[in-house]
Design a protein around this motif. Sequence first.
Motif, short mmCIF file in Angstrom:
data_model
loop_
_atom_site.label_atom_id
_atom_site.label_comp_id
_atom_site.label_asym_id
_atom_site.label_seq_id
_atom_site.Cartn_x
_atom_site.Cartn_y
_atom_site.Cartn_z
N ALA A 1 -4.46 -26.81 -3.96
CA ALA A 1 -3.96 -25.54 -4.50
C ALA A 1 -4.86 -24.37 -4.09
CB ALA A 1 -3.83 -25.62 -6.02
N LEU A 2 -6.17 -24.60 -4.03
CA LEU A 2 -7.08 -23.56 -3.55
C LEU A 2 -6.79 -23.23 -2.09
CD1 LEU A 2 -10.49 -24.64 -5.13
CD2 LEU A 2 -9.23 -22.53 -5.60
N LEU A 3 -6.55 -24.25 -1.29
CA LEU A 3 -6.21 -24.06 0.12
C LEU A 3 -4.96 -23.19 0.22
CD1 LEU A 3 -6.76 -25.04 3.12
CD2 LEU A 3 -5.09 -26.81 2.64
N HIS A 4 -3.93 -23.53 -0.50
CA HIS A 4 -2.70 -22.74 -0.50
C HIS A 4 -2.97 -21.31 -0.94
CE1 HIS A 4 1.50 -21.65 -1.16
NE2 HIS A 4 1.15 -21.27 -2.37
N HIS A 5 -3.72 -21.14 -2.01
CA HIS A 5 -4.03 -19.81 -2.54
C HIS A 5 -4.76 -18.95 -1.50
CE1 HIS A 5 -5.16 -16.69 -5.37
NE2 HIS A 5 -6.44 -16.91 -5.13
N MET A 6 -5.78 -19.51 -0.87
CA MET A 6 -6.58 -18.74 0.08
C MET A 6 -5.86 -18.48 1.40
SD MET A 6 -10.46 -20.05 -0.30
CE MET A 6 -11.14 -20.61 -1.83
N LEU A 7 -4.91 -19.32 1.76
CA LEU A 7 -4.20 -19.15 3.03
C LEU A 7 -2.89 -18.38 2.91
CD1 LEU A 7 -4.58 -22.69 4.66
CD2 LEU A 7 -5.98 -20.65 5.03
N GLU A 8 -2.26 -18.41 1.72
CA GLU A 8 -0.90 -17.89 1.63
C GLU A 8 -0.66 -16.85 0.56
OE1 GLU A 8 1.78 -21.22 1.41
OE2 GLU A 8 0.72 -22.27 3.01
N ASP A 9 -1.50 -16.77 -0.45
CA ASP A 9 -1.24 -15.81 -1.53
C ASP A 9 -1.26 -14.38 -0.97
OD1 ASP A 9 -1.87 -13.90 -3.73
OD2 ASP A 9 -1.80 -15.72 -4.94
N PRO A 10 -0.20 -13.60 -1.19
CA PRO A 10 -0.15 -12.24 -0.65
C PRO A 10 -1.31 -11.36 -1.10
CG PRO A 10 2.01 -12.88 -1.48
CD PRO A 10 1.04 -13.96 -1.89
N LEU A 11 -1.77 -11.55 -2.33
CA LEU A 11 -2.87 -10.73 -2.82
C LEU A 11 -4.17 -11.04 -2.08
CD1 LEU A 11 -3.54 -8.50 -4.78
CD2 LEU A 11 -3.90 -10.21 -6.56
N VAL A 12 -4.42 -12.31 -1.77
CA VAL A 12 -5.59 -12.68 -0.98
C VAL A 12 -5.45 -12.15 0.44
CG1 VAL A 12 -6.92 -14.62 -0.03
CG2 VAL A 12 -6.05 -14.74 -2.38
N GLN A 13 -4.27 -12.30 1.02
CA GLN A 13 -4.04 -11.87 2.41
C GLN A 13 -4.12 -10.35 2.54
OE1 GLN A 13 -4.23 -14.50 4.45
NE2 GLN A 13 -4.36 -15.47 2.43
N TRP A 14 -3.88 -9.62 1.46
CA TRP A 14 -3.96 -8.16 1.46
C TRP A 14 -5.34 -7.68 1.93
CZ3 TRP A 14 -7.45 -5.25 -1.24
CH2 TRP A 14 -7.29 -3.87 -1.14
N ALA A 15 -6.38 -8.46 1.70
CA ALA A 15 -7.75 -8.05 2.08
C ALA A 15 -7.83 -7.62 3.54
CB ALA A 15 -8.74 -9.17 1.79
N ASN B 1 0.84 -1.20 0.00
CA ASN B 1 0.00 0.00 0.00
C ASN B 1 0.87 1.25 0.00
OD1 ASN B 1 -2.24 -1.69 0.29
ND2 ASN B 1 -2.36 -1.40 2.49
N SER B 2 0.37 2.33 -0.60
CA SER B 2 1.10 3.59 -0.55
C SER B 2 1.20 4.05 0.91
CB SER B 2 0.39 4.65 -1.39
OG SER B 2 -0.90 4.92 -0.87
N ALA B 3 2.12 4.95 1.17
CA ALA B 3 2.35 5.41 2.55
C ALA B 3 1.08 5.95 3.20
CB ALA B 3 3.45 6.47 2.57
N ASP B 4 0.22 6.61 2.44
CA ASP B 4 -1.02 7.15 3.02
C ASP B 4 -2.15 6.13 3.01
OD1 ASP B 4 -1.79 7.06 0.35
OD2 ASP B 4 -2.10 9.23 0.15
N GLY B 5 -1.90 4.94 2.45
CA GLY B 5 -2.90 3.87 2.44
C GLY B 5 -3.98 4.04 1.40
N LYS B 6 -3.88 5.06 0.56
CA LYS B 6 -4.95 5.33 -0.41
C LYS B 6 -4.82 4.53 -1.70
CE LYS B 6 -6.19 9.75 1.47
NZ LYS B 6 -6.29 11.18 1.28
N VAL B 7 -3.59 4.15 -2.05
CA VAL B 7 -3.39 3.31 -3.24
C VAL B 7 -2.99 1.93 -2.74
CG1 VAL B 7 -2.14 2.97 -5.41
CG2 VAL B 7 -2.67 5.29 -4.62
N PRO B 8 -3.85 0.94 -2.94
CA PRO B 8 -3.53 -0.41 -2.45
C PRO B 8 -2.41 -1.04 -3.26
CG PRO B 8 -5.57 -0.45 -3.71
CD PRO B 8 -5.16 0.98 -3.62
N GLY B 9 -1.71 -1.92 -2.59
CA GLY B 9 -0.63 -2.62 -3.27
C GLY B 9 -0.32 -3.95 -2.64
N SER B 10 0.12 -4.87 -3.46
CA SER B 10 0.50 -6.21 -3.04
C SER B 10 1.25 -6.84 -4.21
CB SER B 10 -0.75 -7.03 -2.71
OG SER B 10 -0.42 -8.34 -2.35
N PRO B 11 2.10 -7.82 -3.93
CA PRO B 11 2.76 -8.49 -5.05
C PRO B 11 1.75 -9.03 -6.06
CG PRO B 11 3.76 -9.15 -2.97
CD PRO B 11 2.53 -8.35 -2.63
#
Length: 182
Positions: free
Chosen positions: A137-151, A91-101
């Motif tokens: 693979a779905l389990l791995h994706h939902m538990l570990e993917d940085p983009l999912v965890q970004w939520a 995320n940007s420093a002000d949190g307004k622009v989201p970011g993740s790998p």
Amino acid sequence: MSFHRVLAALLIGALMPSSFGQAPTPAVTTEAPWRLIASVLKHPRCLNCHPNTQFPRQGDDRHRHQQLVMRGAQNHGVPTLRCSTCHQQANSADGKVPGSPHWQLAPLSMAWEGLDDQQLCVAVKDRSKNGNRDLDALLHHMLEDPLVQWAWSPGARLKPTVDQAEFHAAVKAWAASGGVCQ
């Protein structure tokens, strides 16, 4: 309570493994972990990147992405305006622009907009629509993917109403059930 019952309770307690000092395990409804998972997948943090249109949505109200951002052939934006132009690794420093790998739109085959819980479950498990992911693979994706965890660290946006640990527990229970859609 009689002396013998108190003594018996103390002895039984002394012989049982202690959970003292351990973090409590989040409670998950064993009958329907999918419903809890679906409530997260239908939250704007997920739906904004899983639209059934050529453009992403943004914000808690899911308005059309500003700057006329479009999906593009590879779901990374059009050549003149790639997602990574604004969305960085965090995320940007002000949190307004989201970011993740690997910030990008999900392919149209993974669009969830308008699906009910049952349809969503079937679509998520459909390997022809989910990037050829089996249940592991779905389990791995939902538990570990940085983009999912970004939520759960979305900067200036609302988090899902389900706590991250509770979501993870539900995903594990759902996978252990064989991916039951109830």
